[in-house]
Each structure stands twice: as structure tokens, then as C-alpha cells.
Motif scaffolding. Structure first.
Motif, PDB file in Angstrom:
ATOM      1  N   VAL A   4       0.718  -1.201   0.053  1.00  0.00           N
ATOM      2  CA  VAL A   4       0.014   0.138   0.058  1.00  0.00           C
ATOM      3  C   VAL A   4       0.774   1.323  -0.054  1.00  0.00           C
ATOM      4  CG1 VAL A   4      -1.742   1.376   0.820  1.00  0.00           C
ATOM      5  CG2 VAL A   4      -1.730  -1.258   1.533  1.00  0.00           C
ATOM      6  N   LEU A   5       0.477   2.093  -0.858  1.00  0.00           N
ATOM      7  CA  LEU A   5       1.212   3.479  -0.936  1.00  0.00           C
ATOM      8  C   LEU A   5       0.236   4.708  -0.733  1.00  0.00           C
ATOM      9  CD1 LEU A   5       3.815   4.863  -1.540  1.00  0.00           C
ATOM     10  CD2 LEU A   5       3.197   4.863  -3.721  1.00  0.00           C
ATOM     11  N   SER A  23      -0.860   6.166   6.823  1.00  0.00           N
ATOM     12  CA  SER A  23       0.267   5.443   6.664  1.00  0.00           C
ATOM     13  C   SER A  23       0.702   4.356   7.827  1.00  0.00           C
ATOM     14  CB  SER A  23       1.468   6.193   5.814  1.00  0.00           C
ATOM     15  OG  SER A  23       2.030   6.626   6.897  1.00  0.00           O
ATOM     16  N   ASP A  24       0.567   5.279   8.911  1.00  0.00           N
ATOM     17  CA  ASP A  24       0.809   4.574  10.389  1.00  0.00           C
ATOM     18  C   ASP A  24      -0.303   3.068  10.619  1.00  0.00           C
ATOM     19  OD1 ASP A  24       2.700   6.022  11.145  1.00  0.00           O
ATOM     20  OD2 ASP A  24       1.683   6.914  12.702  1.00  0.00           O
ATOM     21  N   LEU A  26      -2.146   1.795   8.182  1.00  0.00           N
ATOM     22  CA  LEU A  26      -2.169   0.779   7.349  1.00  0.00           C
ATOM     23  C   LEU A  26      -0.575   0.061   7.196  1.00  0.00           C
ATOM     24  CD1 LEU A  26      -4.224   1.940   4.353  1.00  0.00           C
ATOM     25  CD2 LEU A  26      -5.023   0.433   6.183  1.00  0.00           C
ATOM     26  N   ASP A  27       0.459   0.551   7.881  1.00  0.00           N
ATOM     27  CA  ASP A  27       1.510   0.399   7.768  1.00  0.00           C
ATOM     28  C   ASP A  27       2.148   0.366   6.342  1.00  0.00           C
ATOM     29  OD1 ASP A  27       4.206  -0.609   8.615  1.00  0.00           O
ATOM     30  OD2 ASP A  27       3.978  -2.787   8.363  1.00  0.00           O
ATOM     31  N   ALA A  28       1.791   1.546   5.816  1.00  0.00           N
ATOM     32  CA  ALA A  28       1.963   1.721   4.284  1.00  0.00           C
ATOM     33  C   ALA A  28       3.110   2.621   4.042  1.00  0.00           C
ATOM     34  CB  ALA A  28       0.778   2.486   3.663  1.00  0.00           C
ATOM     35  N   ASP A  29       3.821   2.601   3.019  1.00  0.00           N
ATOM     36  CA  ASP A  29       4.558   3.723   2.341  1.00  0.00           C
ATOM     37  C   ASP A  29       4.211   4.798   2.212  1.00  0.00           C
ATOM     38  OD1 ASP A  29       6.972   1.837   2.725  1.00  0.00           O
ATOM     39  OD2 ASP A  29       6.849   1.204   0.556  1.00  0.00           O
ATOM     40  N   ILE A  30       5.002   5.944   2.191  1.00  0.00           N
ATOM     41  CA  ILE A  30       4.185   7.189   2.074  1.00  0.00           C
ATOM     42  C   ILE A  30       4.872   8.247   0.995  1.00  0.00           C
ATOM     43  CG2 ILE A  30       5.156   8.311   4.001  1.00  0.00           C
ATOM     44  CD1 ILE A  30       2.547   9.800   4.490  1.00  0.00           C
ATOM     45  N   LEU A  31       4.046   8.974   0.184  1.00  0.00           N
ATOM     46  CA  LEU A  31       4.783   9.699  -0.919  1.00  0.00           C
ATOM     47  C   LEU A  31       4.182  11.057  -0.779  1.00  0.00           C
ATOM     48  CD1 LEU A  31       6.638  10.146  -3.540  1.00  0.00           C
ATOM     49  CD2 LEU A  31       4.755   9.268  -4.925  1.00  0.00           C
ATOM     50  N   ILE A  74      -3.514   1.840  -3.506  1.00  0.00           N
ATOM     51  CA  ILE A  74      -3.075   3.441  -3.443  1.00  0.00           C
ATOM     52  C   ILE A  74      -3.953   4.153  -2.754  1.00  0.00           C
ATOM     53  CG2 ILE A  74      -2.213   5.317  -4.620  1.00  0.00           C
ATOM     54  CD1 ILE A  74      -0.596   3.394  -5.565  1.00  0.00           C
ATOM     55  N   VAL A  75      -3.497   4.845  -1.761  1.00  0.00           N
ATOM     56  CA  VAL A  75      -4.683   5.987  -0.951  1.00  0.00           C
ATOM     57  C   VAL A  75      -4.141   7.373  -1.648  1.00  0.00           C
ATOM     58  CG1 VAL A  75      -5.474   6.976   1.210  1.00  0.00           C
ATOM     59  CG2 VAL A  75      -4.737   4.518   1.096  1.00  0.00           C
ATOM     60  N   LEU A  76      -5.022   8.117  -2.207  1.00  0.00           N
ATOM     61  CA  LEU A  76      -4.668   9.523  -2.706  1.00  0.00           C
ATOM     62  C   LEU A  76      -5.281  10.474  -1.555  1.00  0.00           C
ATOM     63  CD1 LEU A  76      -5.314   9.127  -6.443  1.00  0.00           C
ATOM     64  CD2 LEU A  76      -3.113   9.027  -4.992  1.00  0.00           C
TER      65      LEU A  76
END
Ligand SMILES: Cc1cc2nc3c(=O)[nH]c(=O)nc-3n(C[C@H](O)[C@H](O)[C@H](O)COP(=O)(O)O)c2cc1C
Length: 162
Positions: A4-5, A23-24, A26-31, A74-76
Motif C-alpha cells: 500500500v502506498l 500510513s501508520d 495501514l503500515d503503508a509507504d508514503i509519498l 493506493i491511497v490518494l
């Protein structure tokens, strides 16, 4: 491997706060998306310049140095600018292909979300939009950072991606 990003643009920090939370959670990367030429840090100046068409609406963004192919979900998250998604998020969605991915979309706003979700849908014709979130913040100039929806609303939206 994280699949997940979270991708966001935030001018005053509201969308950023929610992007960090997501991001916390979902333990996701973040951009973080950024314009090549930064906007003025004076809020009223940006609003006025934007309203009077003094700044270019089609802005350039810094190159994204991340392999998007690695991520299935992806989460936008973006702020709303003039009833639509920010020009930064627009530029990103025009330049990078998110076809085939499962996507959640959100727009932080002060009560006038306008056509943000239509913007996302038009720019993501080949993606699976699983959920939309109206991230309502206060419109009052002394508490623009006050979130007016609950974190359980955000959590329910996130569940649509799972
Ligand atoms: C140039 C500009 C235009 C804006 N246009 C809108 C708008 O059309 N509708 C709305 O509800 N809020 C609008 N806002 C307010 C922001 O969307 C709102 O404060 C949001 O929470 C800010 O998110 P951010 O902190 O991630 O930048 C605008 C703000 C700016 C700076």
C-alpha cells in the motif's frame, strides 16, 4: 513487502496529518508530492493569486522517485483548490499511470468540495476506486486545521481497501 502506498499533497498540513495517520494505520509507504516552484507561504496571497489567475494553474511537480509498479493499493489525499483537486495532484495523475490499482481517494476541504471526486474519476479511468472521503476541516480562519469528521469515519473508509 508493503503493497500500500499513500500519496498526498498538502499546502497547509491538513492532508499531511491524515496521510501520516493512514500510513501508520495501514503500515503503508508514503509519498509527498511537491511543486517544482513552491507556492508562497502566505495563505491569503496564494488564494488571491489563484483567484485572479496570476499563477499558472498547470504546475510542474518534482519527479517521483518511487517504483509505483510495486504497489497494488493506493491511497490518494489532496487539499481542495477552487472546488477541485489541487493542481499538484492533477499533475501527478496526468503524468503517472495507476491503471489496474485499487484506490481510495480523499479531498480535504473547508466545506466546498465541489467536483473533487469527479476530477479523481476522470483522471483515473482504468483504476478501481473503492472509496471516497470528504475530509472536512473548519473554514474558520483561526481554526483551519480543525478536523470536523471523526477518525472512525476515516477508519471505515480505509476498510474499503482491505
Ligand atoms: C488556493 C486555495 C483554494 C482553496 N479552495 C477551496 C475550495 O474550493 N473549497 C474548499 O472547501 N476549500 C478550499 N480551500 C481550503 C482548503 O482546501 C482546506 O483548508 C484544506 O483543509 C487544506 O488542506 P491542506 O492543509 O492539506 O492544504 C482552498 C485553499 C487554498 C489555499
Amino acid at each position: 513487502m508493503r503493497d500500500v502506498l499513500v500519496i498526498y499533497y498538502s499546502y497547509t498540513g491538513n492532508s499531511e496529518k491524515i496521510a501520516m495517520y493512514v500510513s501508520d494505520k495501514l503500515d503503508a509507504d508514503i509519498l509527498k508530492l511537491e511543486p517544482v516552484i513552491p507556492f508562497s507561504s502566505d495563505y491569503d496571497e496564494v488564494v488571491e493569486e489563484w483567484q485572479n489567475n496570476n499563477i499558472k494553474k498547470d504546475v510542474s511537480i518534482k519527479k517521483v522517485d518511487i517504483d509505483l509498479a510495486k504497489y497494488k493499493k493506493i491511497v490518494l489525499i489532496t487539499c481542495t483548490w477552487w472546488y477541485g483537486i489541487s493542481p499538484i495532484m492533477k499533475r501527478f495523475l496526468k503524468d503517472y499511470d495507476l491503471s489496474g490499482k485499487d484506490i481510495l481517494v480523499a479531498a480535504s476541504n473547508a466545506g466546498w468540495i465541489g467536483h473533487c471526486f469527479e476530477d479523481y474519476r476522470l483522471l483515473l479511468p482504468n483504476s478501481n476506486i473503492k472509496g471516497e472521503l470528504d475530509l472536512l476541516f473548519s473554514s474558520s480562519s483561526d481554526e483551519r486545521d480543525k478536523l470536523l469528521i471523526s477518525y472512525s469515519d476515516i477508519d471505515s473508509w480505509l476498510e474499503k481497501l482491505m
